[in-house]
Design a protein around this motif. Structure first.
Motif, mmCIF file in Angstrom:
data_model
loop_
_atom_site.group_PDB
_atom_site.id
_atom_site.type_symbol
_atom_site.label_atom_id
_atom_site.label_comp_id
_atom_site.label_asym_id
_atom_site.label_seq_id
_atom_site.Cartn_x
_atom_site.Cartn_y
_atom_site.Cartn_z
ATOM 1 N N UNK A 344 80.906 -35.054 -42.011
ATOM 2 C CA UNK A 344 80.263 -36.327 -41.677
ATOM 3 C C UNK A 344 79.133 -36.118 -40.675
ATOM 4 N N UNK A 345 79.292 -35.164 -39.779
ATOM 5 C CA UNK A 345 78.251 -34.892 -38.794
ATOM 6 C C UNK A 345 77.002 -34.319 -39.462
ATOM 7 N N UNK A 346 77.184 -33.395 -40.398
ATOM 8 C CA UNK A 346 76.019 -32.825 -41.094
ATOM 9 C C UNK A 346 75.271 -33.891 -41.885
ATOM 10 N N UNK A 347 76.027 -34.747 -42.540
ATOM 11 C CA UNK A 347 75.357 -35.802 -43.301
ATOM 12 C C UNK A 347 74.643 -36.767 -42.369
ATOM 13 N N UNK A 348 75.238 -37.100 -41.286
ATOM 14 C CA UNK A 348 74.605 -38.013 -40.342
ATOM 15 C C UNK A 348 73.349 -37.419 -39.736
ATOM 16 N N UNK A 349 73.350 -36.129 -39.398
ATOM 17 C CA UNK A 349 72.168 -35.485 -38.842
ATOM 18 C C UNK A 349 71.030 -35.464 -39.861
ATOM 19 N N UNK A 350 71.390 -35.244 -41.128
ATOM 20 C CA UNK A 350 70.346 -35.241 -42.164
ATOM 21 C C UNK A 350 69.672 -36.601 -42.285
ATOM 22 N N UNK A 351 70.474 -37.641 -42.257
ATOM 23 C CA UNK A 351 69.889 -38.974 -42.353
ATOM 24 C C UNK A 351 69.052 -39.285 -41.117
ATOM 25 N N UNK A 355 64.997 -40.256 -41.044
ATOM 26 C CA UNK A 355 64.487 -41.478 -40.411
ATOM 27 C C UNK A 355 63.437 -41.142 -39.365
ATOM 28 N N UNK A 356 63.636 -40.073 -38.604
ATOM 29 C CA UNK A 356 62.666 -39.698 -37.581
ATOM 30 C C UNK A 356 61.348 -39.247 -38.200
ATOM 31 N N UNK A 357 61.461 -38.526 -39.266
ATOM 32 C CA UNK A 357 60.233 -38.081 -39.950
ATOM 33 C C UNK A 357 59.430 -39.289 -40.455
ATOM 34 N N UNK A 358 60.118 -40.285 -41.015
ATOM 35 C CA UNK A 358 59.414 -41.480 -41.493
ATOM 36 C C UNK A 358 58.711 -42.211 -40.348
ATOM 37 N N UNK A 359 59.387 -42.364 -39.214
ATOM 38 C CA UNK A 359 58.782 -43.038 -38.065
ATOM 39 C C UNK A 359 57.580 -42.259 -37.560
ATOM 40 N N UNK A 360 57.670 -40.897 -37.540
ATOM 41 C CA UNK A 360 56.553 -40.083 -37.088
ATOM 42 C C UNK A 360 55.351 -40.225 -38.042
ATOM 43 N N UNK A 361 55.622 -40.288 -39.332
ATOM 44 C CA UNK A 361 54.514 -40.420 -40.301
ATOM 45 C C UNK A 361 53.807 -41.762 -40.115
ATOM 46 N N UNK A 362 54.623 -42.816 -39.853
ATOM 47 C CA UNK A 362 53.987 -44.131 -39.660
ATOM 48 C C UNK A 362 53.174 -44.159 -38.374
ATOM 49 N N UNK A 363 53.690 -43.552 -37.332
ATOM 50 C CA UNK A 363 52.955 -43.566 -36.075
ATOM 51 C C UNK A 363 51.707 -42.693 -36.139
#
Length: 459
Positions: A344-351, A355-363
């Motif tokens: 569950x931790x590996x899956x959560x880190x991937x998500x 999400x962080x990559x998407x926010x960085x692309x928008x910014x």
């Protein structure tokens, strides 16, 4: 009645001495003294057997009593010196044999015996006196069983009241040495005869009066001892003074008076009666060799009990260990949970990374070079305006235009007016290029001025 001297004149008023009469009338005192001499000469030494009645001892130490039988009574006196030497304590109803001399007492017109010596009238009388005293002391509770105290198991100090030269003390010491050597204090006393009872009682009271921690150790046990003998020989230990001293003693006592068949009132008053002095020593202390053997046996029993307790504990532990699950069985659920949480931790880190990559692309899409230059220019203008404001508020800035500010030389406080300056006296003038010391002066015209190092005078 006709007077033989005056047969014809019986009714005369005055006494007259008849012719030829050489017998002058006697006074009462003269007659009493004559009778006293006759009685004392005739009965200078007598021995009387009788029963004591009305015994009492005066504060002076003299004793007064009467001796009687079934038909007559005679008064008796025992002076202090003789009374203190009696071998027993007289009581009413005891038959005695008294030795002394007869005399008269003119003050009461009676005769009496002055007793020099008084003894019990046979062993029967002695036993009667013993029974009377025993009943009296028993009635006071001196022989009650609930007054008896247990003896110490292993006394450190034993006090012995006995004769210092007889075989009794040697037997006691020898028996104590054989069984268990103990510190012994001997209080030497006379064990029979005149004064023996008083010495024995004083010795018991003396041991009881020893204070703990003093130069003489206080006994843990007191032995009152004497060898065998007749009832007369042992009589001192039947005396009331001895019985009361033993009963009142706060230290446990053993009475060892006479042989096994002998019994005295001291035996009844003591906490324990021993049949012989040697038996008293055996009762007083245990056998040291037996104590050592008991200690060894108790040590072995303790060791066996400890080993047995350890063995039983090991057996119970082994039995309980069989019922416990194995470590793998205990940890299996936890291991499975850890694996589940890891996935569950590996899956959560991937998500979270996506999400962080998407926010960085928008910014990053909103960050264009022209917009950054504008923001930098506005920030630079705000910074310059802030610096100009700071420069205008700098207190040293006006100094560049020729102004100065003044402080006290002592303490450095700022001088705000002329009154403060006159009060300070010594000042410091702060110029743009540095400070100058100055002082306040009073010129001849009454005006005040400043004397500085860099200019002659400032008005």
């Amino acid at each position: 009645m006709v007077d033989p001297f005056f047969p014809d004149e019986t009714g005369r008023l005055l006494a007259e001495v008849p012719p030829g009469d050489n017998a002058a009338p006697l006074s009462v005192s003269e007659l009493s003294q004559s009778l006293k001499r006759v009685v004392e000469d005739r009965f200078g030494h007598v021995r009387l057997r009788g029963e004591i009645s009305g015994w009492k001892r005066a504060a002076s130490g003299h004793a007064y009593l009467a001796l009687k039988d079934d038909r007559a009574v005679i008064d008796a006196v025992i002076w202090k010196g003789s009374a203190s030497g009696l071998a027993f304590s007289p009581q009413d109803g005891v038959e005695v044999i008294a030795s002394g001399r007869l005399t008269t007492y003119p003050g009461r017109s009676k005769y009496q015996i002055i007793i020099d010596r008084m003894e019990l009238a046979g062993e029967g009388a002695l036993m009667a006196l013993l029974e009377k005293l025993k009943a009296k002391l028993a009635g006071e509770g001196l022989f009650d069983r609930d007054r008896k105290r247990p003896l110490p198991f292993l006394p450190r100090v034993i006090g012995v009241v006995t004769s210092p030269t007889g075989a009794v003390i040697r037997d006691i010491l020898h028996r104590l040495e054989d069984r268990c050597p103990t510190h012994v204090l001997v209080w030497p006393v006379q064990v029979q005869g005149e004064g023996a009872a008083a010495q024995v009682a004083a010795a018991v009271r003396g041991f009881d009066a020893i204070q703990p921690g003093g130069p003489v150790p206080r006994p843990d046990l007191v032995i009152v001892a004497r060898g065998g003998g007749s009832i007369e020989d042992l009589w001192a230990f039947n005396e009331e003074v001895v019985v009361r001293a033993v009963a009142a003693c706060s230290i446990p006592t053993i009475s060892a008076v006479g042989h096994e068949t002998d019994t005295t009132l001291c035996d009844h008053a003591a906490d324990v009666r021993a049949p012989t002095p040697t038996a008293a020593a055996e009762i007083a202390v245990p056998v040291r060799a037996e104590l050592r053997q008991q200690l060894r046996e108790m040590g072995l029993r303790t060791e066996r009990c400890a080993r047995r307790y350890h063995q039983l504990g090991r057996e119970r532990l082994t039995a309980l260990a069989r019922l416990l699950p194995t470590p793998d069985r205990l940890l299996q659920p936890q291991r499975q949970r850890v694996d589940d949480l890891g996935d569950r931790l590996r899956r959560g880190l991937g998500r979270r990374l996506a999400d962080a990559r998407g926010e960085l692309a928008r910014a990053s899409g909103a960050l264009r070079p022209a917009m950054l230059d504008q923001r930098l220019d506005r920030a630079r203008e705000r910074l310059n305006a802030t610096w100009r404001l700071v420069q205008s508020l700098n207190p040293e800035k006006p100094l560049e235009r020729g102004y100065v500010f003044v402080t006290r030389r002592a303490g450095g406080a700022v001088v705000k007016d002329s009154t403060d300056a006159r009060a300070a006296g010594a000042l410091v003038l702060h110029f743009a290029d540095g400070p100058v010391d100055a002082k306040v002066e009073r010129p001849g015209s009454g005006a005040y001025g400043l004397q500085a190092d860099r200019q002659p005078k400032l008005l």
